[in-house]
Design an enzyme around this catalytic site. Structure first.
Site, PDB file in Angstrom:
ATOM      1  N   GLU A 121       0.823  -1.212   0.000  1.00  0.00           N
ATOM      2  CA  GLU A 121       0.000   0.000   0.000  1.00  0.00           C
ATOM      3  C   GLU A 121       0.859   1.266   0.000  1.00  0.00           C
ATOM      4  OE1 GLU A 121      -4.163  -1.064   2.102  1.00  0.00           O
ATOM      5  OE2 GLU A 121      -2.415  -1.374   3.386  1.00  0.00           O
ATOM      6  N   GLU A 141      -4.845  -9.763   3.013  1.00  0.00           N
ATOM      7  CA  GLU A 141      -5.696  -9.568   4.192  1.00  0.00           C
ATOM      8  C   GLU A 141      -6.855 -10.556   4.281  1.00  0.00           C
ATOM      9  OE1 GLU A 141      -3.460  -5.779   3.547  1.00  0.00           O
ATOM     10  OE2 GLU A 141      -4.546  -7.187   2.253  1.00  0.00           O
TER      11      GLU A 141
END
Length: 267
Positions: A121, A141
């Site tokens: 990210e 995730e």
């Protein structure tokens, strides 16, 4: 923050990373340094944001580089930290991770090995992603019963589209640096032993250009990400018009006609 205060802050010791400034080459490096996997702690994200902001205001820095020590850029965040963090802290994660995108100066990230979760990210928030052939990008995730929470899926979808984003996010799939280049995620993909040289080369390339034109281009392109074409063209015209009155543009034109190297001062 004044320049002396900025320099004092950047000379501090930071948890999980360090800051290196090379004024001669107008370069600043943020180096993740928590081996072997460079796990990024929850508290580290806010401090990283503060460091990006300080480097953006630093007079001796033209280009910011985010990189890591060791064979892996980052395996992601501290999993236990997610359960311990307050809702208020978690609500700021995306803002902190977006710091590279908000910097007026160009930000390069050099990726190798695992570049997972928040490591990916942070990389997506940078302007240029240089990937080693050892790089593996992933947003894993789903394996924790969660989704990316710091802009990962949103930024990725803008770059590679809905189908490939679902492949990476909903299936927690890893892709290589070469595949990331093919999909438009990576700016370049180089052999592992050439990553540092490629980073240096890009820093020197960016330093050749007008700081004012670079800042203008970055903000224009970022702001136009969601704009209709007609609005984007209009904004580009306004920015072009403002730059025409700059000293850097005059210097660029004069240097072109004189067949000499332009000396830009960001004015």
């Amino acid at each position: 923050m004044t320049q002396p205060a900025i320099k004092d802050f950047l000379a501090s010791e930071f948890d999980g990373f360090e800051v290196q400034i090379d004024a001669d080459h107008e370069r600043a490096d943020i180096v993740l340094n928590r081996p072997p996997l460079n796990v990024i702690a929850m508290s580290q994200r806010e401090v990283l944001r503060q460091v990006f902001e300080a480097l953006d205001a630093h007079d001796d820095v033209r280009v910011i580089v985010l990189r890591a020590e060791g064979e892996h850029f980052s395996s992601g965040g501290d999993i236990k930290g997610f359960l311990e963090a307050s809702p208020e802290h978690v609500s700021k994660l995306a803002w902190n991770v977006a710091a590279p995108a908000r910097c007026e100066k160009p930000v390069i990230v050099a990726n190798r090995g695992y570049t997972f979760g928040v490591g990916f990210e942070l990389s997506l928030a940078c302007d240029f992603r240089l990937a080693s052939e050892t790089t593996r990008y992933a947003l894993p995730e789903q394996n924790l019963g969660q989704i990316p929470g710091s802009g990962g899926s949103a930024r990725l979808q803008k770059i590679i589209g809905i189908t490939r984003t679902k492949h990476m996010v909903m299936r927690a799939k890893r892709i290589t640096g070469a595949q990331a280049l093919e999909w438009g995620i990576a700016t370049e993909c180089v052999p592992d032993d050439q990553l540092e040289a490629a980073t240096r080369s890009l820093v020197e390339e960016l330093r050749r250009f007008s700081p004012l034109a670079q800042r203008t281009a970055k903000k224009l392109i970022n702001d136009n990400e969601d704009s209709p074409l007609s609005v984007a063209i209009e904004m580009e015209g306004h920015c072009y018009s403002r730059l025409r009155s700059s000293n850097d543009f005059r210097e660029g034109v004069e240097a072109f006609h004189a067949k000499r190297k332009a000396v830009f001062r960001g004015e």
